[in-house]
Design a protein around this motif. Structure first.
Motif, PDB file in Angstrom:
ATOM      1  N   MET A 213      62.302  57.327 -78.261  1.00  0.00           N
ATOM      2  CA  MET A 213      61.803  58.686 -78.062  1.00  0.00           C
ATOM      3  C   MET A 213      60.305  58.660 -77.762  1.00  0.00           C
ATOM      4  N   GLN A 217      58.172  63.786 -79.305  1.00  0.00           N
ATOM      5  CA  GLN A 217      59.469  63.966 -79.943  1.00  0.00           C
ATOM      6  C   GLN A 217      59.546  63.228 -81.279  1.00  0.00           C
ATOM      7  N   CYS A 221      60.336  64.974 -84.816  1.00  0.00           N
ATOM      8  CA  CYS A 221      61.350  64.494 -85.757  1.00  0.00           C
ATOM      9  C   CYS A 221      60.763  64.360 -87.158  1.00  0.00           C
ATOM     10  N   SER A 352      63.877  70.447 -80.989  1.00  0.00           N
ATOM     11  CA  SER A 352      63.296  69.216 -81.486  1.00  0.00           C
ATOM     12  C   SER A 352      64.197  68.049 -81.147  1.00  0.00           C
ATOM     13  N   ALA A 353      63.644  66.891 -81.278  1.00  0.00           N
ATOM     14  CA  ALA A 353      64.387  65.714 -80.853  1.00  0.00           C
ATOM     15  C   ALA A 353      65.450  65.371 -81.842  1.00  0.00           C
ATOM     16  N   ALA A 364      66.928  63.966 -76.311  1.00  0.00           N
ATOM     17  CA  ALA A 364      66.122  64.840 -77.150  1.00  0.00           C
ATOM     18  C   ALA A 364      66.474  66.272 -76.840  1.00  0.00           C
ATOM     19  N   PRO A 373      59.064  70.378 -78.054  1.00  0.00           N
ATOM     20  CA  PRO A 373      59.067  69.661 -79.318  1.00  0.00           C
ATOM     21  C   PRO A 373      58.778  70.612 -80.458  1.00  0.00           C
TER      22      PRO A 373
END
Length: 389
Positions: A213, A217, A221, A352-353, A364, A373
C-alpha cells in the motif's frame, strides 16, 4: 310720509341687529388632524442573523467545562427558542439541520435524551443523504435502550464506511442487546475481517521489500485501527512502528497508539521518539507518551515480533475506544463540526485502505468507495498533533 318710512326702515335694521346679537357665536374651526403614519413592521431574522445566533450557541457549548453540569440546560433556556426558530424557519437546509443537531446535543447533555432524539430525527429528515445524522441518531437510540430502532441506523453507517471498526462494534453490541445473536455474530465477524485487512494494509510488503500500500493508505490504516484495542492489534502497531520507513506513517502510528493509551506502548514510543529525526513524527510520539501517562490503560501487548506481521485474536466488543455508546461523542458539540462542513467528508474514514489489502485483492478503498484516505473518522485523538500532508 317719507319721515315715517325712514323711521320704520331704521327700526327694522336695528331690530335685525338686535336679533343677531342674541345668537351664540359660531364655534371655532376644529384643528386639522394630521394622519399618523403606521409604525414600520420590524424585519424578521435573516439567515445571516440566524447563522450568527447558531455560532454563538455552538461556541458557548464548546466553552462549557466538564464540571458545569447545568451549562447545557442554561444554554437551552437562553438560546433554545432562537435555535428552534432557526431549525423551523431558516431557508438554508444545512443551517436548519445544524440548529436541530445542536439542540439535540444540548438536550442530550442536559439529560433529556428523548427530546434529543426527536431533534436528531429532524436533522436526518433535513439531510437524508448524509450519514453523520444517522451515526448520531444510532448512538442516542442505543444509549436510550432503543436497540431495535438503533439497528437500521447503525447498519446504514457500516454500509457507508465498511472500514469503520467502531461502527461494527456498535452494530454488534446493539444486536446483542436486542437479542439478535446471529446478527451480532455477523457484525463481529465483519469487524474482525476488516481489522485483519487494515493490519495487512498497514504491514504487507512485496517480495522486494516495498510496501503493498502507498504511504497515505498505510497511514489511513493505522488511524482506522484506533478502535481496536485488543492484544493482536497492539502487537501489529508495535511491529509496524519498528519497521516503518516513512515518517508520515510513523506519525499516524503514534497518533493511533496515543489514542489507545495502552501502557505496553510507552517504552517503544519513548525509544522511537529518541531516534526520530522527523519533527512532526517525533511530536506525535511524545504526545502519545504524554497521553499514556495521563490516562493509561493497563494492557501490555509485549515486544514486537521479529518476523511476520501478527494479526492476533480480537476480544469482540472490547474496542470502540473503551467507551459505551452513551459515552461516545454526539452531535455538533461532540466533535465541533457542522454537518455542512463535514458533509463532503461524512465519515472521513470512508474509502480507507481497509478491508482492502487483506480481504479484497489488495485494493485500497474497499470501504465506501469515496476514494480518499481516511483517518479513522478523521480523529487523531484529543489533542493529537496536527497532521500535515
Amino acid at each position: 310720509m317719507r319721515t315715517v318710512s325712514a323711521w320704520l326702515c331704521a327700526a327694522v335694521l336695528l331690530g335685525l341687529g338686535a336679533c343677531g346679537e342674541g345668537q351664540p357665536p359660531a364655534p371655532p374651526p376644529k384643528p386639522r388632524v394630521e394622519g399618523k403614519a403606521a409604525p414600520e413592521a420590524k424585519a424578521g431574522p435573516t439567515d445571516e442573523s440566524r447563522a450568527e445566533l447558531y455560532l454563538q450557541a455552538k461556541e458557548r457549548m464548546a466553552a462549557l467545562l466538564p464540571e458545569d453540569k447545568d451549562g447545557p440546560q442554561r444554554i437551552v433556556a437562553e438560546l433554545g427558542p432562537g435555535l428552534r426558530e432557526i431549525a423551523d424557519n431558516a431557508s438554508d437546509a444545512p443551517l436548519r439541520a445544524n440548529a436541530s443537531l445542536l439542540l439535540g446535543t444540548l438536550h442530550e447533555r442536559a439529560g433529556d435524551r428523548r427530546t434529543a432524539i426527536s431533534f436528531y430525527r429532524q436533522t436526518l429528515a433535513l439531510l437524508p443523504n448524509e450519514i453523520e445524522p444517522r451515526r448520531v441518531l444510532a448512538l442516542a437510540l442505543a444509549a436510550d435502550g432503543q436497540f431495535e430502532a438503533a439497528i437500521p441506523e447503525q447498519e446504514a453507517v457500516v454500509k457507508d464506511d465498511p472500514d469503520d471498526l467502531e461502527a461494527w462494534l456498535l452494530l454488534g453490541e446493539v444486536n446483542v442487546k436486542a437479542g439478535r445473536t446471529e446478527e451480532a455474530t455477523k457484525a463481529y465477524a465483519a469487524y474482525e475481517m476488516r481489522r485483519r485487512g487494515l493490519i495487512d494494509g498497514l504491514t504487507l510488503q512485496n517480495k522486494d521489500g516495498t510496501y503493498v500500500m502507498p504511504v497515505d493508505q498505510r497511514a489511513a490504516c493505522a488511524r482506522a485501527l484506533i478502535p481496536a484495542r485488543d492484544n493482536g492489534t497492539g502487537l501489529a502497531l508495535l511491529y509496524a512502528l519498528s519497521r516503518e520507513p516513512d515518517p508520515v506513517v510513523r506519525q499516524a502510528l503514534a497518533e493511533a497508539m496515543g489514542s489507545q493509551r495502552l501502557t505496553g506502548y510507552k517504552a517503544a514510543l519513548t525509544e522511537a521518539a529518541a531516534k526520530e529525526g522527523h519533527p512532526e513524527a517525533k511530536a506525535a510520539m511524545l504526545w502519545a507518551v504524554q497521553e499514556i501517562e495521563r490516562d493509561p490503560l493497563e494492557s501490555r501487548p509485549g515486544p514486537a515480533p521479529t518476523e511476520g506481521a501478527p494479526t492476533g485474536d480480537v476480544a469482540q466488543g472490547a474496542g470502540a475506544k473503551g467507551q459505551d455508546a452513551k459515552d461516545l461523542a454526539q452531535g455538533a458539540g461532540a466533535k465541533g463540526q457542522d454537518l455542512k462542513d463535514s458533509a463532503g467528508a461524512a465519515g472521513a474514514g470512508a474509502g480507507s485502505a481497509g478491508a482492502g489489502a487483506g480481504a479484497d485483492g489488495g485494493k485500497a478503498g474497499a470501504g465506501a468507495g469515496k476514494g480518499e484516505p481516511a483517518a479513522a473518522k478523521g480523529e487523531q485523538g484529543a489533542g493529537a498533533p496536527a497532521t500535515k500532508r
